[in-house]
Design a protein around this motif. Structure first.
Motif, PDB file in Angstrom:
ATOM      1  N   MET A 171       2.408 -14.931  -9.854  1.00  0.00           N
ATOM      2  CA  MET A 171       2.355 -13.583  -9.561  1.00  0.00           C
ATOM      3  C   MET A 171       1.042 -12.888  -9.301  1.00  0.00           C
ATOM      4  N   GLY A 172      -0.221 -13.794 -10.131  1.00  0.00           N
ATOM      5  CA  GLY A 172      -1.327 -13.087 -10.201  1.00  0.00           C
ATOM      6  C   GLY A 172      -1.955 -13.004  -8.877  1.00  0.00           C
ATOM      7  N   LEU A 173      -1.860 -11.973  -8.126  1.00  0.00           N
ATOM      8  CA  LEU A 173      -2.201 -11.394  -6.790  1.00  0.00           C
ATOM      9  C   LEU A 173      -2.732 -10.087  -6.960  1.00  0.00           C
ATOM     10  N   ASN A 174      -3.846 -10.010  -5.921  1.00  0.00           N
ATOM     11  CA  ASN A 174      -4.002  -8.842  -5.676  1.00  0.00           C
ATOM     12  C   ASN A 174      -3.164  -7.944  -4.621  1.00  0.00           C
ATOM     13  N   PHE A 175      -2.744  -6.698  -4.979  1.00  0.00           N
ATOM     14  CA  PHE A 175      -1.594  -6.164  -4.232  1.00  0.00           C
ATOM     15  C   PHE A 175      -2.106  -4.654  -3.978  1.00  0.00           C
ATOM     16  N   PHE A 176      -2.146  -4.350  -2.810  1.00  0.00           N
ATOM     17  CA  PHE A 176      -2.534  -3.038  -2.698  1.00  0.00           C
ATOM     18  C   PHE A 176      -1.657  -2.525  -1.452  1.00  0.00           C
ATOM     19  N   GLN A 177      -1.516  -0.786  -1.449  1.00  0.00           N
ATOM     20  CA  GLN A 177      -0.812  -0.327  -0.886  1.00  0.00           C
ATOM     21  C   GLN A 177      -2.036   0.634   0.191  1.00  0.00           C
ATOM     22  N   GLY A 178      -1.667   0.742   1.419  1.00  0.00           N
ATOM     23  CA  GLY A 178      -2.809   1.347   2.033  1.00  0.00           C
ATOM     24  C   GLY A 178      -2.454   1.678   3.486  1.00  0.00           C
ATOM     25  N   LYS A 179      -3.300   2.207   4.283  1.00  0.00           N
ATOM     26  CA  LYS A 179      -3.266   2.785   5.676  1.00  0.00           C
ATOM     27  C   LYS A 179      -4.009   2.074   6.634  1.00  0.00           C
ATOM     28  N   VAL A 180      -3.519   1.967   7.788  1.00  0.00           N
ATOM     29  CA  VAL A 180      -4.497   1.291   8.811  1.00  0.00           C
ATOM     30  C   VAL A 180      -5.068   2.658   9.506  1.00  0.00           C
ATOM     31  N   THR A 181      -6.392   2.432   9.431  1.00  0.00           N
ATOM     32  CA  THR A 181      -7.314   3.741   9.938  1.00  0.00           C
ATOM     33  C   THR A 181      -7.936   3.528  11.201  1.00  0.00           C
ATOM     34  N   ALA A 182      -7.937   2.241  11.553  1.00  0.00           N
ATOM     35  CA  ALA A 182      -8.794   1.852  12.875  1.00  0.00           C
ATOM     36  C   ALA A 182      -8.242   0.391  13.230  1.00  0.00           C
ATOM     37  N   LYS A 183      -8.473  -0.043  14.472  1.00  0.00           N
ATOM     38  CA  LYS A 183      -8.424  -1.212  14.927  1.00  0.00           C
ATOM     39  C   LYS A 183      -9.598  -1.818  15.614  1.00  0.00           C
ATOM     40  N   GLU A 184     -10.241  -2.783  15.100  1.00  0.00           N
ATOM     41  CA  GLU A 184     -11.668  -3.267  15.786  1.00  0.00           C
ATOM     42  C   GLU A 184     -11.251  -4.409  16.853  1.00  0.00           C
ATOM     43  N   ASP A 185     -12.163  -4.883  17.668  1.00  0.00           N
ATOM     44  CA  ASP A 185     -11.915  -5.868  18.563  1.00  0.00           C
ATOM     45  C   ASP A 185     -11.756  -7.026  17.839  1.00  0.00           C
ATOM     46  N   GLY A 186     -11.051  -8.019  18.601  1.00  0.00           N
ATOM     47  CA  GLY A 186     -10.778  -9.329  18.057  1.00  0.00           C
ATOM     48  C   GLY A 186      -9.447  -9.402  17.076  1.00  0.00           C
ATOM     49  N   GLY A 187      -8.702  -8.232  17.222  1.00  0.00           N
ATOM     50  CA  GLY A 187      -7.496  -8.107  16.348  1.00  0.00           C
ATOM     51  C   GLY A 187      -7.670  -7.785  14.806  1.00  0.00           C
ATOM     52  N   VAL A 188      -8.865  -6.977  14.540  1.00  0.00           N
ATOM     53  CA  VAL A 188      -9.098  -6.909  13.245  1.00  0.00           C
ATOM     54  C   VAL A 188      -8.634  -5.286  12.926  1.00  0.00           C
ATOM     55  N   ALA A 189      -7.883  -5.202  11.676  1.00  0.00           N
ATOM     56  CA  ALA A 189      -7.405  -3.771  11.352  1.00  0.00           C
ATOM     57  C   ALA A 189      -8.368  -3.450  10.060  1.00  0.00           C
ATOM     58  N   VAL A 190      -8.719  -2.172  10.172  1.00  0.00           N
ATOM     59  CA  VAL A 190      -9.386  -1.534   8.998  1.00  0.00           C
ATOM     60  C   VAL A 190      -8.540  -0.925   7.880  1.00  0.00           C
ATOM     61  N   VAL A 191      -8.262  -1.187   7.016  1.00  0.00           N
ATOM     62  CA  VAL A 191      -7.120  -0.688   5.925  1.00  0.00           C
ATOM     63  C   VAL A 191      -7.819   0.222   4.986  1.00  0.00           C
ATOM     64  N   GLU A 192      -7.319   1.488   4.815  1.00  0.00           N
ATOM     65  CA  GLU A 192      -8.118   2.329   3.942  1.00  0.00           C
ATOM     66  C   GLU A 192      -7.168   2.225   2.568  1.00  0.00           C
ATOM     67  N   ILE A 193      -7.959   1.768   1.317  1.00  0.00           N
ATOM     68  CA  ILE A 193      -7.142   1.628   0.265  1.00  0.00           C
ATOM     69  C   ILE A 193      -7.773   2.070  -1.019  1.00  0.00           C
ATOM     70  N   GLY A 194      -7.224   3.025  -1.811  1.00  0.00           N
ATOM     71  CA  GLY A 194      -7.634   3.631  -3.157  1.00  0.00           C
ATOM     72  C   GLY A 194      -9.272   3.726  -3.086  1.00  0.00           C
ATOM     73  N   GLY A 195      -9.627   4.255  -2.296  1.00  0.00           N
ATOM     74  CA  GLY A 195     -11.106   4.650  -2.010  1.00  0.00           C
ATOM     75  C   GLY A 195     -11.909   3.710  -1.527  1.00  0.00           C
ATOM     76  N   GLY A 196     -11.416   2.530  -1.007  1.00  0.00           N
ATOM     77  CA  GLY A 196     -12.092   1.542  -0.445  1.00  0.00           C
ATOM     78  C   GLY A 196     -11.653   1.044   0.934  1.00  0.00           C
ATOM     79  N   ARG A 197     -12.288   0.101   1.759  1.00  0.00           N
ATOM     80  CA  ARG A 197     -11.988  -0.271   2.927  1.00  0.00           C
ATOM     81  C   ARG A 197     -11.762  -1.843   3.141  1.00  0.00           C
ATOM     82  N   VAL A 198     -10.639  -2.202   3.601  1.00  0.00           N
ATOM     83  CA  VAL A 198     -10.649  -3.743   3.689  1.00  0.00           C
ATOM     84  C   VAL A 198     -10.315  -4.087   5.228  1.00  0.00           C
ATOM     85  N   ARG A 199     -11.186  -4.895   5.794  1.00  0.00           N
ATOM     86  CA  ARG A 199     -11.004  -5.578   7.067  1.00  0.00           C
ATOM     87  C   ARG A 199     -10.146  -6.753   7.121  1.00  0.00           C
TER      88      ARG A 199
END
Lengths: 271, 357
Positions: free
Chosen positions: B235-263
């Motif tokens: 179970m020891g995993l990082n788990f986030f709920q977020g929203k896709v805010t942008a899509k970059e080239d090469g099939g990379v999504a930018v996900v906005e979560i809890g005040g940060g961004r994850v590509r």
């Protein structure tokens, strides 16, 4: 029957095609030759004419009625027994199983003697029936009992196999849906077993129709009362070969049609 | 409210577990095959007998071995969705859903009314006349759920409800099932062997191992404070709920979560997504690392906990945005000189997070 790749490989490896072909041909010839001989012996015209003779019609009707009656009897009594055997374990279950199978290996004449001793005037059951004015041996009832005795196992075993083939998961699902065991049996087990029950009933009927040994021993050979088709064939053989053949052909056609129909039952597989 | 203490011996397997589940909430039982998850469901449903213990639902005692009380399965207000759904193959969808109502000898009109309502609610009214063998996996699951809910259970049990589905339909059905379960008012217990599913569905999560509950708690508690190596691994995993805010080239999504961004690399699904990052995929650095395929977060070390049983690996909780947990070797801790309160850079490759919709 579908052929799985594995059984195909099995055949190729173990049984060279020549042996298979030869053995199949010989066995089929053994089965087919008597049938063909019967069919060739009597021209269709004679066959139809014989069908109209009173001895034949009497025997035909008697056979149909008694075999249907014995099949219904077996269905009524066999269904609960099959349910009992399919479901739980109980003391003496193996004894019951062996008893159920006994008529399949017992010579039918032995069955007839046994029935006679049980239901005759001084028999185990008969001695209580006699004062009531009830006589079983040498009556239509005896024909039905003899047929039920020898044909019962076919239905009980088929029904049991049908019940056992029902996925227990369906019963668990029914239980979580407020369903009592009886309700689940009626609405789940029974409908899912219909193909097996039909097959068992057809085999039972066919066996009852062909019953000879137990009938002649226990019910005798009274034309119009206990002389069924197989008995009529045997009797006719002593005096009138053509009549015997005609009767045989009718029985043959009927039985073969029944077996063929059995194979074309709606092959419902639910999964 | 369900309260249960369950003891059962099956061959060499010994189950001994205490559980509670609240109305309107989902309790997830997670563990490997043979950990006792399905046995617990069968015990709660009354499909097998307890050796010892007690089951009470909304104040009604269903089973109590000490007092010799046992309500048979068909009299318990419990709904069950089986792993392979166990839909009656000879009955139409309508009759499957009506089964539990007819078994209670309800008359025609209320049965029809209730079945129509449940079919509508699950969006399968159009399938009413079909037979289960003609349905897709996702449709079967909805029918199974409808059938279980039609009898208005006080407790709903789901045994690996997604296991029978192929991977493609699974993601979609999972999201849908999550919404439906969240809307229910009865207590729900869902069994899975998949940690991600446990995190997605579980308001409460009970981790099972060898017939015992090794840890039970909310999502965050299990993620941040796994109390055993087994739980940490599972179970020891990082788990986030977020929203896709942008899509970059090469099939990379930018996900906005809890005040940060994850590509995140990979196919982009819906707007709302969940991200799961294995703590072993989080690397710690003293200086900001280079490289474009990486997510880099800066923040203080909040807590450092050696992993049981040997402490050769250390869980490092970070005050980054979003908050991350990293798992590093004890040797890395020593060579980097990591200690609580110290500011570090944490990097996560764009290919590391697993995205769910």
């Amino acid at each position: 029957m579908s052929t799985s790749p594995r059984s195909g490989a099995y055949r190729a490896a173990i049984a060279p095609a020549g042996i298979v072909a030869a053995a199949s041909a010989l066995l089929l010839a053994l089965l087919v030759l008597p049938v063909i001989s019967l069919l060739l012996r009597v021209p269709p015209g004679v066959l139809l004419e014989r069908l109209r003779s009173p001895v034949v019609t009497q025997a035909l009707w008697l056979s149909l009625l008694t075999s249907l009656a014995s099949t219904l009897l077996v269905l009524g009594l066999g269904l609960p027994v099959a349910y009992l055997l399919a479901g739980r374990r109980f003391v003496g279950k193996r004894v019951v199983e062996a008893l159920i199978d006994l008529p399949m290996v017992l010579p039918p004449t032995v069955a007839g003697v046994g029935l006679l001793l049980a239901f005759g005037r001084v028999g185990l059951v008969g001695r209580f029936l006699a004062p009531l004015g009830i006589t079983v041996p040498f009556t239509v009832a005896a024909v039905v009992l003899a047929q039920a005795f020898v044909s019962g196992p076919f239905f009980v075993n088929a029904a049991r196999a049908g019940f056992e083939a029902v996925d227990p998961q369906y019963l668990r699902a029914a239980a979580t849906l407020r369903s009592s065991a009886a309700y689940a049996f009626l609405r789940v087990v029974l409908p899912l077993s219909v193909p097996a029950l039909l097959a068992g009933a057809a085999m039972t009927w066919a066996r009852a129709l062909g019953e000879f040994g137990a009938t002649i021993t226990f019910a005798g050979n009274l034309p119009g009362v206990t002389q069924t088709m197989p008995l009529a064939v045997y009797i006719a053989l002593q005096s009138d070969l053509e009549a015997a053949v005609a009767l045989s052909v009718i029985l043959l056609i009927f039985s073969f049609t029944l077996l063929l129909a059995l194979r074309n039952l709606p092959g419902r597989t639910w999964r | 409210m369900l309260q249960a203490e369950l003891a059962k011996r099956l061959g060499t397997f010994h189950l001994d577990a205490a559980l509670s589940a609240e109305p309107g909430k989902t309790l997830v039982l997670v563990g490997e095959n043979g950990s006792g998850k399905s046995t617990i469901l069968n015990l709660l449903a009354g499909l097998i007998d307890l050796d010892r213990g007690r089951v009470a639902l909304d104040g009604v005692v269903l089973e109590d071995t000490a007092r010799g009380v046992r309500t048979p399965a068909h009299l318990r207000p419990v709904g069950f969705v089986f792993q392979e759904y166990a839909l009656f193959p000879h009955l139409s969808v309508f009759e499957n859903v009506a089964f539990g109502l007819r078994a209670q000898r309800l008359s025609h009109a209320p049965v029809t009314r209730r079945v129509r309502a449940v079919l509508d609610q699950l969006g399968i009214a159009g399938l009413a006349a079909q037979r289960p063998p003609a349905l897709s996996g996702g449709q079967r699951q909805r029918v199974a759920l409808a059938r279980a809910l039609a009898v208005e259970p006080r407790l709903l049990l789901l045994d690996e409800p997604l296991a029978a589905l192929d991977l493609q339909t699974r993601a979609q059905v999972r999201a849908e099932l999550r919404r439906r379960l969240a809307a229910l008012t009865c207590a729900t217990i869902l069994v899975t062997h998949d940690a991600h599913e446990a995190l997605l569905f579980g308001d409460q999560i009970a981790v099972l191992d060898g017939g015992r509950v090794v840890q039970m708690g909310g999502r965050d508690e299990l993620l941040r404070h796994p109390r055993s190596d087994y739980v940490a691994q599972l179970m020891g995993l990082n788990f986030f709920q977020g929203k896709v805010t942008a899509k970059e080239d090469g099939g990379v999504a930018v996900v906005e979560i809890g005040g940060g961004r994850v590509r995140v690399a990979g196919p982009v699904g819906e707007d709302q997504v969940f991200l799961v990052v294995d703590p072993r995929e989080v690397t710690l650095h003293l200086e900001a690392p280079a490289g474009s395929a990486q997510n880099v977060f800066q923040g203080p070390i909040v807590e450092m906990v050696p992993e049981p049983p040997y402490g050769d690996r250390v869980r490092v909780a970070l005050g980054t945005r979003p908050p991350l947990v990293a798992e590093v070797t004890a040797r890395a801790v020593a060579s980097l000189g990591l200690r609580e309160g110290m500011t570090v850079h944490a990097s996560v490759k764009a290919t590391a997070p697993r995205m769910f919709s």
